[in-house]
Structure formats: structure tokens, C-alpha cells
Motif scaffolding. Structure first.
Motif, mmCIF file in Angstrom:
data_model
loop_
_atom_site.group_PDB
_atom_site.id
_atom_site.type_symbol
_atom_site.label_atom_id
_atom_site.label_comp_id
_atom_site.label_asym_id
_atom_site.label_seq_id
_atom_site.Cartn_x
_atom_site.Cartn_y
_atom_site.Cartn_z
ATOM 1 N N PRO A 30 10.837 -35.607 -21.743
ATOM 2 C CA PRO A 30 11.978 -35.831 -20.845
ATOM 3 C C PRO A 30 12.927 -36.885 -21.397
ATOM 4 O O PRO A 30 12.530 -37.794 -22.113
ATOM 5 C CB PRO A 30 11.317 -36.307 -19.548
ATOM 6 C CG PRO A 30 10.009 -36.885 -19.978
ATOM 7 C CD PRO A 30 9.576 -36.083 -21.175
ATOM 8 N N SER A 31 14.191 -36.734 -21.063
ATOM 9 C CA SER A 31 15.236 -37.672 -21.462
ATOM 10 C C SER A 31 15.834 -38.293 -20.222
ATOM 11 O O SER A 31 16.129 -37.599 -19.243
ATOM 12 C CB SER A 31 16.320 -36.940 -22.260
ATOM 13 O OG SER A 31 17.584 -37.563 -22.131
ATOM 14 N N ARG A 34 19.155 -36.688 -19.324
ATOM 15 C CA ARG A 34 19.074 -35.337 -18.767
ATOM 16 C C ARG A 34 18.440 -35.340 -17.378
ATOM 17 O O ARG A 34 18.799 -34.516 -16.527
ATOM 18 C CB ARG A 34 18.314 -34.422 -19.736
ATOM 19 C CG ARG A 34 18.995 -34.293 -21.100
ATOM 20 C CD ARG A 34 18.411 -33.160 -21.932
ATOM 21 N NE ARG A 34 16.968 -33.257 -22.101
ATOM 22 C CZ ARG A 34 16.369 -33.824 -23.160
ATOM 23 N NH1 ARG A 34 17.094 -34.374 -24.127
ATOM 24 N NH2 ARG A 34 15.068 -33.851 -23.253
ATOM 25 N N VAL A 35 17.510 -36.260 -17.133
ATOM 26 C CA VAL A 35 16.964 -36.403 -15.780
ATOM 27 C C VAL A 35 18.080 -36.821 -14.821
ATOM 28 O O VAL A 35 18.207 -36.306 -13.706
ATOM 29 C CB VAL A 35 15.808 -37.423 -15.764
ATOM 30 C CG1 VAL A 35 15.415 -37.791 -14.333
ATOM 31 C CG2 VAL A 35 14.596 -36.864 -16.510
ATOM 32 N N ASN A 45 19.993 -29.814 -18.678
ATOM 33 C CA ASN A 45 18.662 -30.425 -18.666
ATOM 34 C C ASN A 45 17.642 -29.324 -18.887
ATOM 35 O O ASN A 45 17.946 -28.141 -18.735
ATOM 36 C CB ASN A 45 18.418 -31.171 -17.352
ATOM 37 C CG ASN A 45 18.805 -30.351 -16.138
ATOM 38 O OD1 ASN A 45 18.106 -29.414 -15.760
ATOM 39 N ND2 ASN A 45 19.931 -30.692 -15.516
ATOM 40 N N VAL A 48 11.269 -29.701 -18.850
ATOM 41 C CA VAL A 48 10.503 -30.946 -18.881
ATOM 42 C C VAL A 48 11.233 -32.052 -18.119
ATOM 43 O O VAL A 48 10.613 -32.888 -17.464
ATOM 44 C CB VAL A 48 10.201 -31.365 -20.342
ATOM 45 C CG1 VAL A 48 11.482 -31.753 -21.090
ATOM 46 C CG2 VAL A 48 9.191 -32.495 -20.387
ATOM 47 N N ASP A 49 12.570 -32.045 -18.170
ATOM 48 C CA ASP A 49 13.355 -33.036 -17.437
ATOM 49 C C ASP A 49 13.276 -32.780 -15.931
ATOM 50 O O ASP A 49 13.130 -33.711 -15.138
ATOM 51 C CB ASP A 49 14.820 -32.987 -17.875
ATOM 52 C CG ASP A 49 14.983 -33.138 -19.371
ATOM 53 O OD1 ASP A 49 14.427 -34.107 -19.920
ATOM 54 O OD2 ASP A 49 15.659 -32.295 -19.977
ATOM 55 N N ARG A 50 13.363 -31.504 -15.541
ATOM 56 C CA ARG A 50 13.306 -31.175 -14.118
ATOM 57 C C ARG A 50 11.937 -31.468 -13.529
ATOM 58 O O ARG A 50 11.823 -31.949 -12.401
ATOM 59 C CB ARG A 50 13.698 -29.707 -13.913
ATOM 60 C CG ARG A 50 15.124 -29.410 -14.387
ATOM 61 C CD ARG A 50 15.574 -28.021 -14.012
ATOM 62 N NE ARG A 50 14.993 -26.963 -14.811
ATOM 63 C CZ ARG A 50 15.455 -26.585 -15.998
ATOM 64 N NH1 ARG A 50 16.470 -27.225 -16.568
ATOM 65 N NH2 ARG A 50 14.901 -25.577 -16.641
ATOM 66 N N PHE A 52 9.886 -33.788 -14.581
ATOM 67 C CA PHE A 52 9.760 -35.246 -14.464
ATOM 68 C C PHE A 52 10.584 -35.746 -13.290
ATOM 69 O O PHE A 52 10.155 -36.631 -12.538
ATOM 70 C CB PHE A 52 10.215 -35.906 -15.764
ATOM 71 C CG PHE A 52 10.002 -37.392 -15.790
ATOM 72 C CD1 PHE A 52 8.733 -37.929 -15.882
ATOM 73 C CD2 PHE A 52 11.080 -38.264 -15.719
ATOM 74 C CE1 PHE A 52 8.530 -39.300 -15.902
ATOM 75 C CE2 PHE A 52 10.888 -39.634 -15.735
ATOM 76 C CZ PHE A 52 9.605 -40.155 -15.826
ATOM 77 N N THR A 223 7.387 -41.996 -20.904
ATOM 78 C CA THR A 223 8.501 -41.322 -21.564
ATOM 79 C C THR A 223 9.001 -42.153 -22.740
ATOM 80 O O THR A 223 8.599 -43.319 -22.901
ATOM 81 C CB THR A 223 9.672 -41.110 -20.579
ATOM 82 O OG1 THR A 223 10.371 -42.354 -20.398
ATOM 83 C CG2 THR A 223 9.170 -40.595 -19.236
#
Length: 277
Positions: A30-31, A34-35, A45, A48-50, A52, A223
Motif C-alpha cells: 500500500p501507498s 493512493r490510500v 489506487n 492493496v491500497d483499498r 488497507f 507499510t
């Protein structure tokens, strides 16, 4: 509470790389940028971002509201700065451009305002450049807040910004990703020393004031961008050398709400302030 945008159009398979995603981007980690984009209702995004972001929302269900309140603070602060005559902005840790960004808010009052966006996330940089490629008064740079000399010089922000004149530097929701070991106070002081008198510093910084906020801090430790939610006195020190504009260091939604006297629906887990050099 879900972000306002519809996310059903986004592929949930983390192995699918969208056309807009640079090959250097790791789709499995995750970034922070992007989160934040997800919380703001954006579409740049990954799964993995969604995932998180949803984990964060188990502890902070109002996280998308916090993101939108911070974006609303940005617009109010930029309007205030343009009213003070500022026409140059450097937004460090800008994230992925979405509606209501700095250049839009500034040019509503000051047409021709110049804005440099800086981020270390390749998706934010690539998408920003694609959106703004035909705008001669914006510049999107890849850079890390911890090494400002690498992007503030004549080959970086100096291509567009005249640092002999007042500039507004925005550090919104980025300093809490700089650990104490990297000395964020010295980093901000170094940026301050490059600015002309009459320049401004704008900060939003997370602060853990509830058990849920500490839980979110623990999540981010897994992260590439762990969070340091600092107490108010440590955030206040970031404004050394600046005079805080009224109402001082306060919750983002409490800073000059529009219209004045608007009742608050949210107390953000952090502080915001604007300082004048």
C-alpha cells in the motif's frame, strides 16, 4: 462510511496493472498517497491500497471524512494566501491530483498563479503530469520531503518559482510520515531558510489523541510509510521562525470555517496551521 466515488469500476485483482500505473510501482504494497486518493473518492489506487484503507476504517470509520475535511482546509488556506497576495505555491507531498487542488483554488482568485507539486509516489507524479502537461504555470516533480535540496533548486521548483519573492509552501498530511530519526524540524527549517520574507508555511499533521488513532499508527508501521502521530507541542515547533496566523494551531475543520461560525461535525485527529515568515 464509504468515499463518495464509485469504486466498483476498479479491478480488484492486484495482479492486473492499469495502463496508468508505472512499471516501477509495487502493486503488492500500500501507498500512503493512493490510500488518501481512495479516501477522497479517487480512482488511482490498487486493491492493496483499498484493502488497507478499509482496515484503517475498522478503527476510524470517519477516515474518508477526515480526508475531505483536510482537502477543504487546503482550499480555505489557499484562498487566504491568495488574498494576502501570494501567487506562488509549492505543495510537497501533494498526492494524486483531484478536484479542488491548489492551482484550482488559487486561480479562482489569482489567475496565473504558479504551482509546483512534489511527491515521491510514481503514480501521483505520472498522473499529475498527464493531467497538467498543457498547463505552463504548473510543474509536477518527483521528490522526497527528506531531501528538499534535490527538488527546490534551479533545476527543480526553481524552473517555475522565483524564491526571491514570497512563496507558500504546503506540507499537508506529509510530515507525520517523516520519523523523528530524520528530524522533520530540521527539514522544515532548511526549507524556511530558502524562503523570502513574507512567505508562508501551511501544515496539517496527524496527532494521536484516542486509542483508535494509536491503532491506526500501528497499522501504518506495516507499510513503507509508517506514521509518527506527534503531540501538539512537537507540531507547534515545526513553525519555528514563522508567526502563526489566527486562529493558530487548531483542528483542520476549525481553521477559519466557511461561513464563519459553521458548526463542526468532526474533530480531526490532528492539527493545522498557517505561518508567515
Amino acid at each position: 462510511m464509504q468515499p463518495e466515488n464509485t469504486h466498483a469500476r476498479q479491478p480488484e485483482n492486484a495482479d492486473i496493472r492499469p495502463e496508468w500505473a508505472p512499471l516501477t510501482v509495487d502493486l503488492d504494497r500500500p501507498s500512503a498517497a493512493r490510500v488518501w486518493d481512495y479516501f477522497l473518492g479517487g480512482s488511482h489506487n490498487f486493491q492493496v491500497d483499498r484493502a488497507f484503507a478499509r482496515e484503517i476504517m475498522t478503527q476510524m470509520p470517519n477516515a474518508p471524512v477526515v480526508a475531505r475535511e483536510n482537502r477543504a482546509f487546503l482550499r480555505r488556506a489557499v484562498r487566504y494566501l491568495t488574498e494576502q497576495g501570494i501567487t506562488q505555491f509549492v505543495d510537497i507531498g501533494s498526492g494524486i491530483p483531484t478536484v479542488g487542488n491548489v492551482h484550482e483554488a488559487a486561480r479562482a482568485i489569482r489567475p496565473g498563479a504558479r504551482v509546483v507539486y512534489v511527491d515521491n509516489d510514481p503514480v501521483a507524479v505520472t498522473h499529475g503530469r498527464a493531467l497538467l502537461h498543457d498547463d505552463p504555470d504548473t510543474l509536477v516533480l518527483e521528490g522526497d520531503l527528506r531531501t528538499p535540496a534535490e527538488f527546490l533548486g534551479p533545476d527543480g521548483a526553481g524552473q517555475l518559482i522565483d524564491f526571491t519573492r514570497p512563496v507558500a509552501v504546503l506540507l499537508l498530511a506529509v510530515l507525520h510520515f517523516v520519523p523523528d530519526a530524520d528530524d522533520p524540524w530540521a527539514i522544515v527549517a532548511g526549507i524556511r531558510d530558502r524562503l523570502a520574507p513574507g512567505s508562508y508555511l501551511v501544515i496539517v499533521h496527524a496527532s494521536a489523541e484516542a486509542e483508535a488513532h494509536h491503532a491506526v499508527e500501528d497499522m501504518y508501521r506495516r507499510t513503507p510509510s509508517p506514521v509518527a502521530m506527534r503531540p501538539r507541542e512537537d507540531i507547534f515547533r515545526l513553525f519555528d521562525g514563522f508567526e502563526l496566523v489566527e486562529p493558530g494551531l487548531i483542528g483542520p475543520s476549525e481553521w477559519r470555517p466557511e461561513p464563519p461560525g459553521t458548526p463542526l461535525h468532526l474533530r480531526s485527529p490532528g492539527y493545522a496551521g498557517v505561518g508567515r515568515l
